[in-house]
Each structure stands twice: as C-alpha cells, then as structure tokens.
Design an enzyme around this catalytic site. Sequence first.
Site, PDB file in Angstrom:
ATOM      1  N   HIS A  48       0.835  -0.909  -0.079  1.00 53.61           N
ATOM      2  CA  HIS A  48      -0.090   0.000   0.034  1.00 53.61           C
ATOM      3  C   HIS A  48       0.750   1.441   0.023  1.00 53.61           C
ATOM      4  CE1 HIS A  48      -2.741   2.866   1.094  1.00 53.61           C
ATOM      5  NE2 HIS A  48      -2.370   3.353   2.226  1.00 53.61           N
ATOM      6  N   HIS A  72       3.873   6.947   5.483  1.00 56.24           N
ATOM      7  CA  HIS A  72       2.876   7.580   6.098  1.00 56.24           C
ATOM      8  C   HIS A  72       1.976   6.883   7.116  1.00 56.24           C
ATOM      9  CE1 HIS A  72       0.479   5.587   2.964  1.00 56.24           C
ATOM     10  NE2 HIS A  72      -0.360   5.782   3.603  1.00 56.24           N
ATOM     11  N   ASP A  73       2.330   5.428   7.138  1.00 51.70           N
ATOM     12  CA  ASP A  73       1.413   4.462   8.032  1.00 51.70           C
ATOM     13  C   ASP A  73       2.236   4.099   9.171  1.00 51.70           C
ATOM     14  OD1 ASP A  73      -1.185   4.659   7.045  1.00 51.70           O
ATOM     15  OD2 ASP A  73      -1.230   3.049   5.513  1.00 51.70           O
ATOM     16  N   GLU A  76       1.230   5.190  12.737  1.00 43.67           N
ATOM     17  CA  GLU A  76      -0.137   4.817  12.907  1.00 43.67           C
ATOM     18  C   GLU A  76      -0.321   3.172  13.094  1.00 43.67           C
ATOM     19  OE1 GLU A  76      -4.383   4.971  13.542  1.00 43.67           O
ATOM     20  OE2 GLU A  76      -2.825   6.358  13.695  1.00 43.67           O
ATOM     21  N   ASP A  77       0.411   2.522  12.141  1.00 41.17           N
ATOM     22  CA  ASP A  77       0.365   0.865  12.327  1.00 41.17           C
ATOM     23  C   ASP A  77       1.435   0.271  12.691  1.00 41.17           C
ATOM     24  OD1 ASP A  77      -2.387   1.492  11.305  1.00 41.17           O
ATOM     25  OD2 ASP A  77      -1.790   1.600   9.264  1.00 41.17           O
ATOM     26  N   ASP A 139      -3.228   8.517  -0.707  1.00 44.55           N
ATOM     27  CA  ASP A 139      -3.530   7.277   0.056  1.00 44.55           C
ATOM     28  C   ASP A 139      -5.004   6.869  -0.068  1.00 44.55           C
ATOM     29  OD1 ASP A 139      -3.697   5.664   2.443  1.00 44.55           O
ATOM     30  OD2 ASP A 139      -4.495   7.313   3.244  1.00 44.55           O
TER      31      ASP A 139
END
Length: 761
Positions: A48, A72-73, A76-77, A139
């Site tokens: 992704h 970017h993730d 967060e993840d 995204d």
Amino acid sequence: MMRQYELVERVQAYNPNADEQLLNKAYVYAMQKHGSQKRASGDPYFNHPLEVAAILTELKLDDASIAVGLLHDTVEDTDATRAEIDQIFGGEIATIVDGLTKIERLNLVSREEAQAENLRKLLLAISQDVRVLLVKLADRLHNMRTLQYMRADKQQRIAQETMDIYAPLAGRMGMQDMRNELEDLSFRILQPDHYKAIIERLNFLQAENKEAIDTITRELTERLAAEGIATRVKARVKSPYSIFAKIQRKSIALEQLSDMIGFRVIVNSVEQCYRTVGLVHTTWKVVPGRFKDYISVPKHNDYRSIHTTIVGPSRQRVELQIRTEEMDRIAEFGIAAHALYKDGASANLTRIENESHAYGSLRQSISHLTSGISAEDFLEYTKLELFQDQVFCFTPRGRLIALPRGATPIDFAYALHTDIGDTCVGAKINGLILPLVTQLRSGDEVEILRDQNHRPPSNWIGIAATGKARAAIRRAVRQSSMQRALALGEHVLNMMLEREGVMLDDSETKTLADEMGQSGKREFLIAVGEGKIGSEDLGNALAKVKGIRKRRRKLDLPVADTADGWFALRATDQFKFRVPGGQHAGPAAKTALAQLDFHTPVTISGEGVVPGDRLVGILEPQAPLMVYPIHSEALIEKHDGDLAWVDVRWDVAATEDRLYATVVSMESVNKPGSLAQISSAIAACDANINNLVMRMISPDFHQMIFEIEVRDLAQLTDVLATLKRSPGLSAVQRAGIREASMISTLEWDGKVDRSARRDER
C-alpha cells in the site's frame, strides 16, 4: 510489487537530482516496520505505501513527498514514533507524517459535531503544508482502488467520506483527473445500478461514434494545420459520476444527454487558443449560450480553458475545450502541476500561494472557516465554502467576485464586506433592480444598494448560499435580538420598579442579577427581555432585594371616574388598561364603565396594532372594549360620542415571541412582476404576508392592500421604508380602517366551497 531501484528510477525520470539515499532509506525503513502485516486483500501491507508513492511519482512531486508516501502509515500502524522519524528523516518529513497520522485517526462520517471537529483538524493540517493533502489524496485513491476487499458497510462509509470530503478537495486543488477517479470509484459503491447503466451507455456511444470521433479529430487537426496552428486533439469521455450529476441537476433522462464525448484541442500559446476559437466558429455552426472563457477569468482552482460547443459533421453536438499544454497539465494535475517542490527545495507557503491561486484561496477559506464559529455551523459553512462550483460576477468598478453556484446579491454583498452585507437593502443586476433572492450568473455586474440603518433579517440565512454570508447574518440577527431583548428587559424592570415605587442602585442591580443566576446586569436584562425570567420570579427577587413585602396577586378593577390603577382583562395578555379620571361621561359611557369587569371581551381595530404603537380604548354598552392605534381615522368620528375612553398600554411583561397583524396599502404600476417585487421586499424584511387585495384604480395602476405579520413597530417601519424605495410603488402607508375592512371580508371561514370546483368540471 515495485522494487527499490524502480521507485528511484521513476523519481529520477522527472527529477535527475533526486536524493537517492533518502528514497532508499525510506523504502527500507517502511518495509521493515510493516514487516509481515497483511491487508484485507491478503497482500503484504507494504504494498500500500509503495503504491501511494507510485501515485505521487505520477504527480511528479519532490523527494520529501515520495518519502512521506512510503512512511505515512508507520506511526499509525507500527511501533515507529514521531521522534524516531524526526531523528532519521528530519523535521520536515516528520511534521508531514505526523499531520497524516492525525488525519488517519479521524472519522469524517460521524455525528455532525464530531464530524465538524474532525474536518476542522483535517483542514488545519492541510493549511500548514499542502503536501499533507497530496499524500492523503494518493493514500485515499489507492484505498478506493482496493475497496472491494472491505466489508459492505465499511465500503459504504469510506465511499461516502470520499465523495463528501476528499473528491471535492481534489477538485478544489484543480486535480481533476484524481477527482474524477475518486468520484467514480465512490459512485460505483454508492449507486451501483446507476453506475452500471451509465457505463453501458458510454460503451455504446463510444462504439457507435468511433467513426465520427475519428472524423472530428482529423477535420479539426487539418483545419488548424492549414492556418499554421500545430495542435493535438484528444477525444475524451466524460466521467460516469459527472454524467450522473448533470442528469440530476437538469432532471433529464440519460438518453437525452448529447455531450458525453468531448474533445480537448491543445495548442502552443494563448494567442493560438483565441485564433482556434475564431476558426472553429467560422467553420462549424455554434450552439448559442455554450461559450465560456476561463482563460480571461480562471476558475478558483486555477483551471483555464475556452469551452465552446459546435454542431459536428453528423449534426451532433460536439463540446470543445481549447487550451495550451500548460493549461492542460494544470487541468489534470492541479496544484501538483506547479513547480512547487520539484527543485528539491523546502515548502515555501508564500511562494506556493503566489504560484497557485487554488492553494492560496484554500488557505484563506480555511482561515475564515476555523475562526471561532460553532461546530455545527462550521460543517455547513465548509461544505458551502469549499465544495461547490462557482460563478464569477463583477462590481461596477470591475472587481471580480467568485461565488458558489446559486449565490444571490446577499452573498455578493457579504463577499465585498460584512458591513456592506449588513446594510444591503437591494441590488442592481446588469442595471436592473431585481429581488435579493435572484440567483447570480457568471458575468453579471452587481451594484449593492445600502441603508445604514438596515440590519439583516433572519430569513436571509435561508437565501444566502455562502458560509461567510450565513455566519455574518446569524451574528447580526443574534446581536439585533440581544439588543431588542436588552431594551425590553430594561423596560420591564423599570415598569416593575415604578409599580412598586422603588429604585435600584448599581450594587442592588448586581445583587438582583446574582439572585436570578445571571453573571451581570446586561445578561440579567437580556434574560428578562427574552422571557427566561418571568415577571413573577422577578417580582419575588425584587421584593427580597429591597426588603419589601410581596403583594398579593389580585385584579384591581376600576371604579368609574375614580380609579387610576392599571389592570388586566382576562380576554388578553397583550395590554394593560386604566380608566382615566376627569371624564365627562354621558349616560351610555357610565353604563359601559359600570359593566366593565374582568371578563369584558377585547377587540382590536381592523387596521391592526403592533408593539410600539400608542393605543387608546373605546368602551360602549354591551360591546367589547375596542383597542385602536392613536392614528386611527375611526377615532375622529368617535371624538364627541357618548362613550368611555380607556387608556391602553402594551403589557411588556408578556414576553412571548409573537407576531402581530397589521395592514399596509400602496399603489403599484400595472406591469408583470410587480406583485413578486412587493412580496420579495416584504420577505426581505422578515415579515409574513397573511392576505392581500388588489383593485384597479386606472389602466396603469393598481391599489394593493396587504395584511402582514410583524414583531413590532420597528420592523413595520423597515417594511414601509423598503417598499418606498422599490421602483414603481407610491402612496406606501399603513392602511386605514376602510382599506383594512376590505381585507377582513376575505378571511377564510374554514370551509371549502366544493360546488365551485364541481361547476368548473
């Protein structure tokens, strides 16, 4: 999955000076952090962010943006932290990743107050650095491309969020290709049947018109080449959602749309754009009303092009968009087409605003929208301000004002300045005085007519189309309402003090306010004026503060010629009455006064009374007490009659928010639209029309008599002043008893005359 060197090569293809080390480091870091994570499709999660980075390379963004796409993730993840990103990649990249992380935690489809706060955070993050928006859009685009692997309910939520928020933001930034794809992907989920029908229709038209498309492309190219204009002609099919939106907007069937396929004619210069228009218009027939010049007047998102529609070789309509190569890039990629980050420099917001009107305009809108309005208003105003198509109008001096489609002169006035909007009483559109509810069209010249004593009525909120105008109107209405409440509260308190024969100093007033749970004198008086503090509670508190004994509530009925106290009657709570001393009452007047008691009925004169009118009462035997305004012509006939005169005053303690009927008359030129003009003028003052009578007084003039509802004399005065300024009206005044009686004979009795309807059949 794209390999590390392939990503670097894609960036170097448009930026030979790309920071290869940064890109490699971000690729490896993101791949390690996401590790064995899987997406709903079963693919490695790292696929992704890699696809997001690939989309950003298609936009030809800078190295930092590509690195952020990969990272970017991670916060967060994974177990990555902001501090770690800051240390490894620097503060610039860490700040953008942090902004994206906060947005990722938002749920933009939720109850309105939470949605408004989430949207506010999103817009604030975007205003700090436009790359937050660009990465977020990439995204969201990849997520929409793979949405089929989600649960059905989640697909609906994400698609609706994309349609409401992200697709319009892409459009606002001029990124039309991305907007179209986001809308189409959302449309496929939200309206699958409509989507399928439109796709089938498009496929049919493309197959059926293939020969015509080739013919038009060839003829355009050859005709322009003959005049020395090198051109590139591209046939294009409109997006399914744009077709659906047009069908909805125009209320037509899919089969009635004739311009699903259009052509982009791309030339080398602006001068060639206008030469091309001339050649096209002299070679083929032009469809009237379909010419738009967005080169001289660009759209708010920097879009520039000339639109025209001609009748093609097979007599079908052909839509043409004529533009330069640069305009074509901006039309497709919007803000990403500007050379904002391609030199590897850091983001410079001042420079970005100068180069991209779209981003500068967005930041200004965000600044306005986030400045102290309530959450529910913010959500409404943002959708109005940011997510609507626009029209372009001009002031008499040539200043260009961009407004959303459906805007009125009220929006135009507030776009100029809040004071101009607040004092607007009318507008000239292209030299003609037209109602304020008129919807503006591109190219209109608008002149605002003002009255410094005017304040906007509350019904303007439903007329205005811009968030700025609605916010200003609500603020002005709130301020006017508070001023009225303050004045009424002062009046109520003064009347109560006069009745009790006491006075209050500042400290006692403060004590009284505290007693009623108010923070200060102003707040206390406003609460009284708004009816939040009742007269009985106020009387009890006043008695406590002044140390006086509370009077027992009883009706002080008058005795003829001797009583001088004010009293109430059961029939109304609007007035107080008093029988003045010194009357030389005849037999009938004495009989009437002797019959006066608490149950005496009260009737209002036919011309109506409103708070602020001076009043007088007339009492005759076996008749109701009749209340007249002091200016009533009926009082002249009664001046020497044998009847009792009663003082009447408004009971300002009766604080219900009510409307009062009164009658106005005027003479109007007999022409089409005169009744609509009068109705608009009355509605613009927030008054309501109950009934009307028209009668011809000459071939060229009508007398018009309206029964209207207003709050008070100030509003009625505003109505009369507005009508007097309206062209074609004369003799505007409050109606006399004779004109008022014409209205009263037409009042509905609550029965339906069905015989007339049968006769018509």
